[in-house]
Design a protein around this motif. Structure first.
Motif, PDB file in Angstrom:
ATOM      1  N   ASP A 139      42.234  41.849  48.582  1.00 32.51           N
ATOM      2  CA  ASP A 139      43.055  42.030  47.373  1.00 32.51           C
ATOM      3  C   ASP A 139      42.181  41.694  46.170  1.00 32.51           C
ATOM      4  OD1 ASP A 139      45.232  42.657  48.865  1.00 32.51           O
ATOM      5  OD2 ASP A 139      46.282  40.757  48.569  1.00 32.51           O
ATOM      6  N   ILE A 140      42.259  42.516  45.141  1.00 33.79           N
ATOM      7  CA  ILE A 140      41.450  42.270  43.941  1.00 33.79           C
ATOM      8  C   ILE A 140      42.335  42.356  42.717  1.00 33.79           C
ATOM      9  CG2 ILE A 140      39.620  43.210  42.455  1.00 33.79           C
ATOM     10  CD1 ILE A 140      38.117  44.059  44.925  1.00 33.79           C
ATOM     11  N   MET A 141      42.274  41.291  41.893  1.00 34.41           N
ATOM     12  CA  MET A 141      43.012  41.352  40.639  1.00 34.41           C
ATOM     13  C   MET A 141      42.057  41.862  39.566  1.00 34.41           C
ATOM     14  SD  MET A 141      45.605  38.643  38.969  1.00 34.41           S
ATOM     15  CE  MET A 141      44.614  37.761  37.809  1.00 34.41           C
ATOM     16  N   VAL A 142      42.427  42.942  38.930  1.00 39.45           N
ATOM     17  CA  VAL A 142      41.567  43.464  37.860  1.00 39.45           C
ATOM     18  C   VAL A 142      42.097  42.943  36.537  1.00 39.45           C
ATOM     19  CG1 VAL A 142      40.428  45.402  38.970  1.00 39.45           C
ATOM     20  CG2 VAL A 142      42.742  45.709  38.169  1.00 39.45           C
ATOM     21  N   TYR A 143      42.215  43.773  35.514  1.00 38.52           N
ATOM     22  CA  TYR A 143      42.637  43.275  34.216  1.00 38.52           C
ATOM     23  C   TYR A 143      44.143  43.301  34.046  1.00 38.52           C
ATOM     24  CZ  TYR A 143      40.734  47.974  34.296  1.00 38.52           C
ATOM     25  OH  TYR A 143      40.330  49.218  34.681  1.00 38.52           O
ATOM     26  N   GLU A 144      44.603  42.510  33.077  1.00 37.44           N
ATOM     27  CA  GLU A 144      46.019  42.473  32.696  1.00 37.44           C
ATOM     28  C   GLU A 144      46.935  42.233  33.894  1.00 37.44           C
ATOM     29  OE1 GLU A 144      47.240  43.234  29.284  1.00 37.44           O
ATOM     30  OE2 GLU A 144      45.152  42.739  28.884  1.00 37.44           O
ATOM     31  N   GLY A 145      46.459  41.481  34.858  1.00 33.73           N
ATOM     32  CA  GLY A 145      47.295  41.118  35.995  1.00 33.73           C
ATOM     33  C   GLY A 145      47.497  42.214  37.021  1.00 33.73           C
ATOM     34  N   LEU A 146      46.847  43.349  36.866  1.00 36.08           N
ATOM     35  CA  LEU A 146      46.986  44.439  37.830  1.00 36.08           C
ATOM     36  C   LEU A 146      46.237  44.068  39.111  1.00 36.08           C
ATOM     37  CD1 LEU A 146      47.780  47.393  38.562  1.00 36.08           C
ATOM     38  CD2 LEU A 146      45.634  48.112  37.530  1.00 36.08           C
ATOM     39  N   THR A 147      46.972  44.052  40.228  1.00 43.86           N
ATOM     40  CA  THR A 147      46.351  43.681  41.496  1.00 43.86           C
ATOM     41  C   THR A 147      46.203  44.908  42.383  1.00 43.86           C
ATOM     42  OG1 THR A 147      47.349  41.501  41.349  1.00 43.86           O
ATOM     43  CG2 THR A 147      46.525  42.149  43.507  1.00 43.86           C
ATOM     44  N   LEU A 148      45.010  45.087  42.899  1.00 34.41           N
ATOM     45  CA  LEU A 148      44.746  46.178  43.827  1.00 34.41           C
ATOM     46  C   LEU A 148      44.828  45.612  45.236  1.00 34.41           C
ATOM     47  CD1 LEU A 148      41.644  47.754  41.999  1.00 34.41           C
ATOM     48  CD2 LEU A 148      44.071  48.139  41.558  1.00 34.41           C
ATOM     49  N   GLU A 149      45.593  46.300  46.094  1.00 32.40           N
ATOM     50  CA  GLU A 149      45.860  45.738  47.423  1.00 32.40           C
ATOM     51  C   GLU A 149      44.833  46.193  48.446  1.00 32.40           C
ATOM     52  OE1 GLU A 149      49.958  46.369  48.619  1.00 32.40           O
ATOM     53  OE2 GLU A 149      50.535  46.349  46.503  1.00 32.40           O
ATOM     54  N   ARG A 150      44.544  45.298  49.377  1.00 29.73           N
ATOM     55  CA  ARG A 150      43.591  45.610  50.433  1.00 29.73           C
ATOM     56  C   ARG A 150      44.136  46.705  51.361  1.00 29.73           C
ATOM     57  NH1 ARG A 150      44.713  42.155  55.202  1.00 29.73           N
ATOM     58  NH2 ARG A 150      42.573  42.459  55.913  1.00 29.73           N
ATOM     59  N   LYS A 151      43.223  47.387  51.961  1.00 29.14           N
ATOM     60  CA  LYS A 151      43.508  48.477  52.908  1.00 29.14           C
ATOM     61  C   LYS A 151      44.108  49.713  52.227  1.00 29.14           C
ATOM     62  CE  LYS A 151      43.854  45.869  57.184  1.00 29.14           C
ATOM     63  NZ  LYS A 151      44.691  45.498  58.324  1.00 29.14           N
ATOM     64  N   LYS A 152      44.100  49.722  50.914  1.00 32.13           N
ATOM     65  CA  LYS A 152      44.600  50.909  50.210  1.00 32.13           C
ATOM     66  C   LYS A 152      43.454  51.572  49.459  1.00 32.13           C
ATOM     67  CE  LYS A 152      49.443  49.786  49.837  1.00 32.13           C
ATOM     68  NZ  LYS A 152      50.592  49.519  49.009  1.00 32.13           N
ATOM     69  N   GLU A 153      43.607  52.871  49.255  1.00 32.09           N
ATOM     70  CA  GLU A 153      42.552  53.615  48.565  1.00 32.09           C
ATOM     71  C   GLU A 153      42.929  53.808  47.097  1.00 32.09           C
ATOM     72  OE1 GLU A 153      40.392  56.523  51.748  1.00 32.09           O
ATOM     73  OE2 GLU A 153      42.346  57.155  51.008  1.00 32.09           O
ATOM     74  N   TYR A 154      41.952  53.562  46.237  1.00 32.04           N
ATOM     75  CA  TYR A 154      42.190  53.686  44.792  1.00 32.04           C
ATOM     76  C   TYR A 154      41.168  54.627  44.160  1.00 32.04           C
ATOM     77  CZ  TYR A 154      45.401  49.742  45.011  1.00 32.04           C
ATOM     78  OH  TYR A 154      46.462  48.936  45.299  1.00 32.04           O
ATOM     79  N   VAL A 155      41.602  55.241  43.069  1.00 36.59           N
ATOM     80  CA  VAL A 155      40.684  56.047  42.258  1.00 36.59           C
ATOM     81  C   VAL A 155      40.327  55.207  41.037  1.00 36.59           C
ATOM     82  CG1 VAL A 155      40.424  58.150  40.896  1.00 36.59           C
ATOM     83  CG2 VAL A 155      41.740  58.201  43.014  1.00 36.59           C
ATOM     84  N   MET A 156      39.041  55.069  40.772  1.00 33.01           N
ATOM     85  CA  MET A 156      38.619  54.288  39.599  1.00 33.01           C
ATOM     86  C   MET A 156      37.344  54.888  39.009  1.00 33.01           C
ATOM     87  SD  MET A 156      37.191  50.813  41.464  1.00 33.01           S
ATOM     88  CE  MET A 156      38.717  50.450  42.321  1.00 33.01           C
ATOM     89  N   ALA A 157      37.089  54.500  37.760  1.00 31.28           N
ATOM     90  CA  ALA A 157      35.867  54.974  37.109  1.00 31.28           C
ATOM     91  C   ALA A 157      34.658  54.368  37.817  1.00 31.28           C
ATOM     92  CB  ALA A 157      35.886  54.572  35.642  1.00 31.28           C
ATOM     93  N   GLY A 158      33.554  55.104  37.830  1.00 31.05           N
ATOM     94  CA  GLY A 158      32.346  54.618  38.491  1.00 31.05           C
ATOM     95  C   GLY A 158      31.898  53.279  37.932  1.00 31.05           C
ATOM     96  N   ALA A 159      32.048  53.096  36.613  1.00 27.10           N
ATOM     97  CA  ALA A 159      31.625  51.842  35.977  1.00 27.10           C
ATOM     98  C   ALA A 159      32.469  50.667  36.473  1.00 27.10           C
ATOM     99  CB  ALA A 159      31.736  51.967  34.463  1.00 27.10           C
ATOM    100  N   VAL A 160      33.768  50.897  36.642  1.00 29.01           N
ATOM    101  CA  VAL A 160      34.664  49.839  37.138  1.00 29.01           C
ATOM    102  C   VAL A 160      34.283  49.488  38.570  1.00 29.01           C
ATOM    103  CG1 VAL A 160      37.075  49.260  37.673  1.00 29.01           C
ATOM    104  CG2 VAL A 160      36.531  50.563  35.614  1.00 29.01           C
ATOM    105  N   PHE A 161      34.005  50.519  39.372  1.00 31.96           N
ATOM    106  CA  PHE A 161      33.600  50.293  40.766  1.00 31.96           C
ATOM    107  C   PHE A 161      32.341  49.413  40.820  1.00 31.96           C
ATOM    108  CE2 PHE A 161      30.793  51.916  44.256  1.00 31.96           C
ATOM    109  CZ  PHE A 161      31.484  51.340  45.308  1.00 31.96           C
ATOM    110  N   ARG A 162      31.365  49.741  39.985  1.00 30.03           N
ATOM    111  CA  ARG A 162      30.110  48.969  39.995  1.00 30.03           C
ATOM    112  C   ARG A 162      30.340  47.520  39.554  1.00 30.03           C
ATOM    113  NH1 ARG A 162      28.350  54.068  38.431  1.00 30.03           N
ATOM    114  NH2 ARG A 162      28.532  53.631  36.218  1.00 30.03           N
ATOM    115  N   GLN A 163      31.211  47.360  38.554  1.00 21.28           N
ATOM    116  CA  GLN A 163      31.513  45.996  38.090  1.00 21.28           C
ATOM    117  C   GLN A 163      32.201  45.187  39.192  1.00 21.28           C
ATOM    118  OE1 GLN A 163      33.829  46.162  34.471  1.00 21.28           O
ATOM    119  NE2 GLN A 163      32.198  47.209  33.366  1.00 21.28           N
TER     120      GLN A 163
END
Lengths: 114, 402
Positions: free
Chosen positions: B9-33
């Motif tokens: 599980d990863i919490m990104v900005y503004e409290g948005l949490t990305l859940e494990r075992k799920k697939e997300y679309v994100m900008a390449g820069a965010v992925f690298r960070q």
């Protein structure tokens, strides 16, 4: 058979402190080249000091100054001068000691209603 | 853009949490960070290109859903607005927008947007829409056209729209506010202990990128001068600029006409509402130029590494002050300071008086033309490239009001 001259490019990288300095630059050279370079640049030392003070505030990750010294042993004063001037020209927009640049500002007015 | 699977599980900005075992679309820069912060915490799984169905205007049918996404910043997200309106009016499609959580507020009141989701978003969202439009990289390198075409035009072009055929009225990225919120903001301003007859001048204190940030010492002097001239000064910024806001408040403490809007719980929506009440906004090449442009508030833009024409061309009563120095416009993106130092030395050519003259022009006091005859050359908004610029920039001879 003519001896093939090995070409070497010098890259000035950001030092660990985050700033460029002359010492970092000389670390890139081996002892022999360093002596040649130092001897050669004697009349230019003042200008070199100016250059280094200029780029001390540079904060990019890597600045490639690969034209400062291209050949390991056979560089001449003329060649160095030529390359040094090219380098200076490339670095357009000179900043003075107070952080000011030459130039002026221009106004662009868009869709004025009065 | 990338499609990644999360292993934790990863919490990104503004409290948005990305859940494990799920697939997300994100900008390449965010992925690298994220990969730097959580090494091994996320994996690329599928090729984004295989799931991306770029909009095709010829095939577009009424009722189709077009899913548009750009992570940020505010201005870049706002560049989508004219295209959204065009697609809605001309093709009667449904519009779904994804952007970073903090910028969703820009789209919430827009009557042409049917739904908004936060970025990064679940990969399955791609399958739900008929067409997609991704704007990452449209105005960045290596797109050289971004060096001489306005950003709004480039966004229109990305969808295949001939931007020359769109009127400049329809290229304004209008922001829509709830009238009740506007009334509430007016009441809040009335409660302030300021001279209510004075003109309200807003200043954005900092850009998101150091290279575009106007020197803070000049902001202080500018604020003092504006206060001396009898104006009210409102300073704008995000949470990161709180310390600057407090510092300015301390420095300008003696003036009751100074209002610090950079407080702890300030929201983007709140700042936009206050901006709507300003008589003039002053901002570096950043959010509030576009917010003011979208609200129809007269604006002065302070530009360094980009030409104001590429960003402000379609805003009403807008003045771009560009630095005419050998290295400008350098078209430098990213979040690093200028290689020549911080603050960007090119800003040394913009004096406080220049900004005051621009403000007074917009307030109808003294016209720039009488003070700076040479500036009349720029009235038509023609971009005058620097002779040292490394690219050849075609002259844009487009007639816009002047």
């Amino acid at each position: 058979m003519a001896k093939t001259k090995k070409k070497r490019k010098i890259i000035i990288r950001k030092s660990s402190s985050g700033f460029f300095n002359k010492e970092d630059f000389f670390k890139e050279l081996d002892m022999k080249t360093r002596r040649i370079f130092q001897g050669m640049m004697f009349p230019l030392e003042q200008r070199m000091d100016q250059l280094f003070s200029l780029i001390q505030n540079v904060k990019s990750n890597v600045i490639v100054a690969n034209t400062l010294l291209e050949r390991k042993e056979y560089i001449t004063k003329e060649e160095f001068l030529e390359e040094f001037i090219l380098y200076e020209k490339h670095d357009v927009g000179v900043v003075d000691g107070e952080g000011k640049m030459d130039g002026n500002c221009v106004f662009s007015l868009y869709n004025m209603e009065n | 853009m990338v499609i990644v699977e999360l292993l934790i599980d990863i919490m990104v900005y503004e409290g948005l949490t990305l859940e494990r075992k799920k697939e997300y679309v994100m900008a390449g820069a965010v992925f690298r960070q994220l990969l730097k912060i959580y090494p091994g915490g996320l994996n690329k799984t599928k090729r984004f290109e295989d799931h991306y169905r770029k909009v095709n205007l010829q095939k577009l049918k009424p009722g189709d859903e077009v899913f548009m996404f750009r992570s940020g910043g505010i201005g870049d997200v706002m560049f989508m607005i004219p295209l959204i309106r065009y697609l809605k009016e001309k093709h009667d499609v449904k519009i779904k927008v994804a952007t970073s959580p903090m910028y969703c507020q820009v789209m919430n009141q827009n009557p042409y947007v049917d739904s908004t989701i936060q970025m990064p978003f679940l990969a399955e969202e791609l399958a739900k829409s008929d067409y997609h439009l991704m704007f990452e990289g449209v105005i960045e390198d290596p797109n050289k056209r971004a060096q001489y075409i306005n950003a709004i035009d480039l966004f229109l072009e990305e969808a295949g729209v001939n931007f020359d055929k769109i009127s400049f009225e329809n290229k304004i990225p209008y922001l829509y506010l709830d009238p009740l919120d506007v009334e509430q903001t007016k009441k809040e301003i009335k409660k302030l202990n300021i001279d209510h007859k004075a003109k309200k001048i807003g200043i954005q204190v900092e850009s998101s990128s150091p290279i575009r940030t106007f020197p803070i010492d000049k902001i202080i002097v500018l604020s003092k001068k504006l206060l001396e001239e009898g104006h009210c000064v409102f300073v704008f910024g995000g949470k990161k600029q709180q310390m600057i806001g407090e510092y300015l408040r301390d420095v300008l403490l003696e003036s009751r006409n100074f209002v610090n809007l950079i407080f702890k719980d300030i929201s983007l929506k709140g700042s936009i509402l206050y901006c709507s009440q300003m008589d003039v906004m002053i901002a570096p090449d950043s959010a509030f130029i576009h917010v003011a442009g979208g609200l129809g508030v007269p604006v002065v833009g302070l530009y360094s590494c980009f030409a104001s024409l590429l960003r402000m061309k379609y805003y009403r009563n807008a003045i771009g002050i560009d630095c005419n120095v050998p290295c400008a416009p350098s078209f430098t993106h990213g979040h690093s300071p200028c290689v020549k130092g911080f603050p960007s030395p090119c800003f040394s050519v913009i004096s406080i008086q220049n900004i005051l003259d621009a403000v007074n022009h917009l307030l109808g006091k003294e016209k720039i033309q009488s003070l700076y005859p040479i500036y009349n050359l720029f009235v038509r908004g023609e971009f005058i490239p620097s002779p040292f610029a490394t690219i050849s920039v075609p002259k844009i001879a487009e007639s816009i009001g002047g």
